[in-house]
Motif scaffolding. Structure first.
Motif, PDB file in Angstrom:
ATOM      1  N   ASP A 189      -7.371  -4.421  38.041  1.00 24.00           N
ATOM      2  CA  ASP A 189      -7.467  -5.458  37.015  1.00 24.00           C
ATOM      3  C   ASP A 189      -8.817  -5.417  36.309  1.00 24.00           C
ATOM      4  OD1 ASP A 189      -4.933  -6.226  37.655  1.00 24.00           O
ATOM      5  OD2 ASP A 189      -5.509  -8.116  38.612  1.00 24.00           O
ATOM      6  N   GLU A 190      -9.871  -5.174  37.061  1.00 24.80           N
ATOM      7  CA  GLU A 190     -11.208  -5.111  36.462  1.00 24.80           C
ATOM      8  C   GLU A 190     -11.312  -3.922  35.510  1.00 24.80           C
ATOM      9  OE1 GLU A 190     -15.844  -4.626  37.791  1.00 24.80           O
ATOM     10  OE2 GLU A 190     -14.434  -5.515  39.206  1.00 24.80           O
ATOM     11  N   ARG A 191     -10.721  -2.792  35.887  1.00 23.97           N
ATOM     12  CA  ARG A 191     -10.752  -1.613  35.020  1.00 23.97           C
ATOM     13  C   ARG A 191      -9.942  -1.825  33.747  1.00 23.97           C
ATOM     14  NH1 ARG A 191      -9.613   2.540  39.749  1.00 23.97           N
ATOM     15  NH2 ARG A 191     -11.679   2.588  40.678  1.00 23.97           N
ATOM     16  N   GLN A 245      -9.515  -4.689  32.104  1.00 27.33           N
ATOM     17  CA  GLN A 245     -10.031  -5.772  31.262  1.00 27.33           C
ATOM     18  C   GLN A 245     -10.468  -5.304  29.869  1.00 27.33           C
ATOM     19  OE1 GLN A 245     -11.550  -9.207  31.968  1.00 27.33           O
ATOM     20  NE2 GLN A 245      -9.986  -9.526  33.511  1.00 27.33           N
ATOM     21  N   PRO A 246     -11.255  -4.222  29.734  1.00 24.46           N
ATOM     22  CA  PRO A 246     -11.654  -3.796  28.376  1.00 24.46           C
ATOM     23  C   PRO A 246     -10.457  -3.407  27.502  1.00 24.46           C
ATOM     24  CG  PRO A 246     -13.026  -2.732  30.042  1.00 24.46           C
ATOM     25  CD  PRO A 246     -11.918  -3.429  30.766  1.00 24.46           C
ATOM     26  N   ILE A 280      -7.334  -4.536  27.733  1.00 27.77           N
ATOM     27  CA  ILE A 280      -6.617  -5.771  27.390  1.00 27.77           C
ATOM     28  C   ILE A 280      -7.342  -6.500  26.271  1.00 27.77           C
ATOM     29  CG2 ILE A 280      -5.988  -8.064  28.249  1.00 27.77           C
ATOM     30  CD1 ILE A 280      -5.545  -6.677  31.008  1.00 27.77           C
ATOM     31  N   LYS A 281      -8.652  -6.582  26.365  1.00 28.84           N
ATOM     32  CA  LYS A 281      -9.434  -7.263  25.332  1.00 28.84           C
ATOM     33  C   LYS A 281      -9.333  -6.527  24.000  1.00 28.84           C
ATOM     34  CE  LYS A 281     -13.753  -9.621  24.634  1.00 28.84           C
ATOM     35  NZ  LYS A 281     -15.008 -10.047  25.218  1.00 28.84           N
ATOM     36  N   TRP A 326      -5.933  -7.293  22.443  1.00 26.58           N
ATOM     37  CA  TRP A 326      -5.921  -8.688  21.993  1.00 26.58           C
ATOM     38  C   TRP A 326      -6.713  -8.838  20.693  1.00 26.58           C
ATOM     39  CZ3 TRP A 326      -9.888 -12.641  22.492  1.00 26.58           C
ATOM     40  CH2 TRP A 326      -9.411 -13.928  22.242  1.00 26.58           C
TER      41      TRP A 326
END
Length: 54
Positions: A28-30, A32-33, A35-36, A39
């Motif tokens: 999930d941490e990997r 995050q960028p 997904i952002k 978005w």
């Protein structure tokens, strides 16, 4: 709020040594960028369902 001691110590250990986190948290941490990025590329209006499908 009552918190089980085992949960507290597990969390404290993960803060000290991030490699002890579960595979899901690391993945999930990997993500995050990415997904952002999706978005923001879609004017910050996509919800979780549309971001998931991209």
């Amino acid at each position: 709020m009552r918190i089980a001691l085992s949960g507290y110590w597990r969390h404290a250990a993960q803060l000290r040594d991030p490699s002890r986190r579960c595979a899901r948290a690391i993945r999930d941490e990997r993500l995050q960028p990415e997904i952002k990025r999706v978005w923001q590329a879609n004017m910050q209006v996509y919800g979780a369902d549309k971001v998931w499908s991209r």
